[in-house]
Design a protein around this motif. Structure first.
Motif, PDB file in Angstrom:
ATOM      1  N   VAL A 111       0.860  -1.184   0.000  1.00 34.47           N
ATOM      2  CA  VAL A 111       0.000   0.000   0.000  1.00 34.47           C
ATOM      3  C   VAL A 111       0.898   1.237   0.000  1.00 34.47           C
ATOM      4  CG1 VAL A 111      -1.718   1.311   1.297  1.00 34.47           C
ATOM      5  CG2 VAL A 111      -1.885  -1.195   1.156  1.00 34.47           C
ATOM      6  N   LEU A 112       0.683   2.126  -0.954  1.00 36.00           N
ATOM      7  CA  LEU A 112       1.446   3.363  -1.037  1.00 36.00           C
ATOM      8  C   LEU A 112       0.777   4.466  -0.227  1.00 36.00           C
ATOM      9  CD1 LEU A 112       2.357   3.446  -4.852  1.00 36.00           C
ATOM     10  CD2 LEU A 112       3.558   2.325  -2.963  1.00 36.00           C
ATOM     11  N   GLY A 113       1.551   5.502   0.048  1.00 34.52           N
ATOM     12  CA  GLY A 113       1.004   6.659   0.734  1.00 34.52           C
ATOM     13  C   GLY A 113       0.185   7.522  -0.203  1.00 34.52           C
ATOM     14  N   PRO A 114      -0.466   8.569   0.333  1.00 35.97           N
ATOM     15  CA  PRO A 114      -1.256   9.465  -0.511  1.00 35.97           C
ATOM     16  C   PRO A 114      -0.378  10.135  -1.566  1.00 35.97           C
ATOM     17  CG  PRO A 114      -1.704   9.844   1.822  1.00 35.97           C
ATOM     18  CD  PRO A 114      -0.499   8.961   1.755  1.00 35.97           C
ATOM     19  N   ALA A 115      -0.989  10.526  -2.672  1.00 40.51           N
ATOM     20  CA  ALA A 115      -0.267  11.215  -3.743  1.00 40.51           C
ATOM     21  C   ALA A 115      -1.173  12.259  -4.360  1.00 40.51           C
ATOM     22  CB  ALA A 115       0.208  10.230  -4.799  1.00 40.51           C
ATOM     23  N   ALA A 116      -0.565  13.371  -4.780  1.00 41.02           N
ATOM     24  CA  ALA A 116      -1.345  14.424  -5.424  1.00 41.02           C
ATOM     25  C   ALA A 116      -1.886  13.941  -6.766  1.00 41.02           C
ATOM     26  CB  ALA A 116      -0.480  15.668  -5.604  1.00 41.02           C
ATOM     27  N   ASP A 117      -1.089  13.144  -7.470  1.00 40.07           N
ATOM     28  CA  ASP A 117      -1.495  12.592  -8.761  1.00 40.07           C
ATOM     29  C   ASP A 117      -2.007  11.173  -8.558  1.00 40.07           C
ATOM     30  OD1 ASP A 117      -1.802  11.690 -11.351  1.00 40.07           O
ATOM     31  OD2 ASP A 117       0.350  11.514 -11.738  1.00 40.07           O
ATOM     32  N   GLN A 118      -3.299  10.960  -8.746  1.00 42.96           N
ATOM     33  CA  GLN A 118      -3.868   9.620  -8.663  1.00 42.96           C
ATOM     34  C   GLN A 118      -4.601   9.237  -9.942  1.00 42.96           C
ATOM     35  OE1 GLN A 118      -5.770   8.383  -5.066  1.00 42.96           O
ATOM     36  NE2 GLN A 118      -4.581   9.759  -3.767  1.00 42.96           N
ATOM     37  N   ILE A 119      -4.278   9.916 -11.039  1.00 47.37           N
ATOM     38  CA  ILE A 119      -4.875   9.606 -12.336  1.00 47.37           C
ATOM     39  C   ILE A 119      -3.942   8.644 -13.066  1.00 47.37           C
ATOM     40  CG2 ILE A 119      -5.665  10.524 -14.536  1.00 47.37           C
ATOM     41  CD1 ILE A 119      -6.246  13.146 -13.128  1.00 47.37           C
ATOM     42  N   ALA A 120      -4.459   7.502 -13.453  1.00 49.90           N
ATOM     43  CA  ALA A 120      -3.631   6.468 -14.077  1.00 49.90           C
ATOM     44  C   ALA A 120      -3.280   6.851 -15.510  1.00 49.90           C
ATOM     45  CB  ALA A 120      -4.378   5.135 -14.057  1.00 49.90           C
ATOM     46  N   PRO A 121      -2.087   6.450 -15.971  1.00 48.26           N
ATOM     47  CA  PRO A 121      -1.750   6.654 -17.384  1.00 48.26           C
ATOM     48  C   PRO A 121      -2.533   5.699 -18.275  1.00 48.26           C
ATOM     49  CG  PRO A 121      -0.035   5.393 -16.307  1.00 48.26           C
ATOM     50  CD  PRO A 121      -1.016   5.778 -15.234  1.00 48.26           C
ATOM     51  N   HIS A 122      -2.341   5.835 -19.585  1.00 43.92           N
ATOM     52  CA  HIS A 122      -3.102   5.046 -20.551  1.00 43.92           C
ATOM     53  C   HIS A 122      -2.163   4.573 -21.648  1.00 43.92           C
ATOM     54  CE1 HIS A 122      -5.826   4.364 -24.032  1.00 43.92           C
ATOM     55  NE2 HIS A 122      -6.650   3.934 -23.102  1.00 43.92           N
ATOM     56  N   VAL A 123      -2.251   3.279 -22.012  1.00 43.74           N
ATOM     57  CA  VAL A 123      -1.480   2.753 -23.135  1.00 43.74           C
ATOM     58  C   VAL A 123      -2.281   2.998 -24.400  1.00 43.74           C
ATOM     59  CG1 VAL A 123      -0.330   0.746 -24.136  1.00 43.74           C
ATOM     60  CG2 VAL A 123      -0.440   1.000 -21.650  1.00 43.74           C
TER      61      VAL A 123
END
Length: 595
Positions: A325-337
């Protein structure tokens, strides 16, 4: 003193003085970050001293490899930690996790590998197969030397079977389990030529095709999103497989827990499959999980926890995996292939192909950082798609164009997936996938075994296929995209006669070419897709084709033409891009005089 203690000390003084407070933001300790660990691996036969480098370390940090907390830890300064990895840890590659006294966490995915000095078998895929068919299996572990061999042993009985073995590399072996073994659970032994060996007990199951059994795999115990974060709710579910059976099962239950599969674990809830048909697979309904802190957790799924389903084997109903489990992040939008290409070809005679990928990360994202490639192949013996090899996470810019990929040596269709992650460790919601059919100079099939190849054909194009027997009696089937309503084209002449099918495609889609072993056989296959009446393959060579009236024809394909690997897969923790440590802020309320 640290800033938190100063805040609390000033708070007490001001309360005693009866003073009011004015809020001013004051920086807390910088968040820790890990840049390297030296050495990055060690043997589990002795203690290994490691130096962890990074920034933002203070006090006496907690250091863990996965869920294993290290006892001997010393802080040199804010950039270096000394720690001792004790002997006896299970061999594996672990995420390295550091927790400061203020609960801020740094994670280095795949940070340290525990190895053994002798061969070690960790897992098999698939770990089961039918008794009436040969089965290609993959073994994963460490220290597999050139000349390594594999043996199956049924411990209650004297049955011992040496397997035909192919060494892919020092961590990956291939073997063929022959048809005709007695159903049961077998130990698997790997032996190097220096006679060092390791046995994984109860590692492979041979089953009767009619047996009813429910089972699952840790790599299909999945979360949505793939990257789980502190304080955010993730959905947890499991892909459940059913081997055999005669009736549809209703409300198949899976119980999800943390820490332990027994009642002592932390219950997350029950997922359900409303209807599960014989010889099928499906995903449970998800349960919610909101982790309170970053770190490593062991996640369990218990299939049929109340024993409501009568099964041939009850010892394979518990699956588990470790989730970081990672800590909080400002960027939580996943990239896209956005694009995934194999060089423009859907078939190849060379196992070495080139992969090219394009991915994007929506603004204001942290940018695409890594790629992971996954190869699937279909196991007829196990009746499932098997994730047989992957690349691990690769740096995006260095590997997105013409990445060399060697397909597994077994002939047939392979599905490849491309996943992407960004600098914050967010992983693409779905992979980009495609298929390629590997056609080596020759291949073999067992009795009643089918080898499956796939080709994209447009309506009006012509697909031509030819099977040349080397030994035995292989037959040729070509199944259309609408195989549920349209019969296949068949060539099943007896003996050593070459088989051929030439078919102008009635509809567009994926056509499935199958070489079926009417007897155990070796063969050569050639396939081409051309414009109508433009066939060059075998032109003028006197192709023979036809249907042998005395031979029974197959009514269904080896594999449904519409069957593809699922997109639910447990992936390793994605790398986090190096960044300047950010500061966490708290408000310090300074006193002011009340008039």
């Amino acid at each position: 003193m640290r800033s938190v203690r100063i805040i609390r000390w000033l708070s007490m003084l001001c309360l005693l003085a009866g003073l009011a407070w004015s809020g001013i933001a004051v920086a807390q300790s910088p968040a820790p970050a890990i840049t390297s660990v030296d050495p990055a691996s060690g043997l589990n036969t002795a203690a290994t001293n490691i130096v962890i480098k990074g920034s933002g370390f203070f006090g006496t940090p907690s250091v863990a490899l996965g869920t294993n907390v290290l006892a001997d830890v010393s802080l040199l300064d804010s950039t270096q930690i000394l720690a001792v990895v004790p002997p006896g840890l299970p061999p594996a590659t672990y995420d390295l996790i550091i927790t400061n006294p203020d609960s801020q966490v740094a994670i280095l995915p795949a940070g340290f590998a525990v190895r053994t000095p002798t061969p070690q078998v960790l897992s098999l895929r698939p770990d089961r197969g039918r008794s009436d068919l040969p089965n290609d299996i993959n073994l994963y572990g460490f220290n597999f030397a050139v000349g390594v061999s594999i043996r199956l042993a049924d411990s209650p009985n004297p049955e011992v079977t040496d397997l035909t073995t192919t060494r892919i590399n020092a961590t990956h072996l291939r073997a063929v389990v022959p048809a005709g073994l007695t159903p049961g659970v077998y130990d698997v032994t790997v032996r190097n030529i220096d006679d060092s060996s390791h046995t994984l007990p109860d590692a492979y199951t041979v089953f009767e095709v009619t047996n009813d059994d429910l089972y699952g795999y840790g790599y299909e115990l999945w979360t949505d999103p793939t990257t789980v974060r502190q304080g955010d709710t993730a959905r947890v579910a499991l892909t459940v497989h059913r081997q055999g059976g005669k009736k549809v099962l209703q409300n198949v239950k899976v119980r999800f827990t943390l820490g332990d599969a027994a009642p002592g674990g932390t219950a997350l809830g029950d997922g359900t499959i409303l209807l599960l048909s014989p010889r099928s697979s499906d995903n449970t309904s998800p349960v919610d999980w909101t982790p309170a802190a970053p770190g490593s957790y062991i996640l369990y799924g218990v299939i049929d926890p109340d024993n409501e389903v009568a099964e041939a084997l009850e010892t394979n109903n518990v699956v588990s995996r470790t989730v970081t489990v990672l800590g909080p992040a400002a960027d939580q939008i996943a990239p896209h292939v956005d694009q995934f290409d194999f060089g423009g070809n859907e078939n190849t005679t060379d196992p070495l192909i080139r992969l090219s990928t394009a991915a994007s990360d929506p603004a204001p994202g942290s940018g695409v950082a890594s790629l992971l490639f996954q190869e699937y192949e279909y196991s007829q013996g196990a009746g499932q798609w098997v994730p047989a090899q992957n690349s691990g996470w690769l740096a995006y810019e260095a590997n997105r164009t013409n990445y060399p990929w060697t397909l597994l040596p077994t002939a047939g269709v392979k599905y490849l997936q491309a996943w992407a992650s960004d600098g914050e460790g967010n992983v693409s919601i779905l992979p980009f996938k495609g298929f390629v059919s590997y056609i080596p100079p020759s291949d073999s099939v067992g009795l009643d075994q089918g080898r499956v190849y796939r080709f994209s054909v447009q309506s009006g194009q012509q697909i031509s296929a030819q099977v040349t027997p080397i030994s035995g009696d292989p037959d040729l089937y070509v199944w259309p995209p609408d195989a549920e309503t349209r019969p296949p084209k068949v060539s099943n002449l007896s003996g050593s006669a070459a088989e051929s099918v030439v078919w102008e495609a009635p509809v567009s889609g994926v056509y499935q070419v199958e070489v079926y072993g009417y007897s155990a056989a070796q063969y050569q296959l050639a396939v081409e897709v051309t414009a109508a009446n433009r066939r060059s393959l075998g032109a003028g060579s006197g192709w023979t084709a036809g249907v042998e009236e005395t031979k029974p024809e197959r009514s269904t394909p080896t594999l449904s033409v519409s069957s593809v690997p699922g997109a639910q897969l447990a992936l390793p923790t994605a790398p986090l891009a190096p960044s300047t440590p950010t500061e966490k802020t708290e408000k310090l309320y300074l006193p002011m005089t009340v008039r």
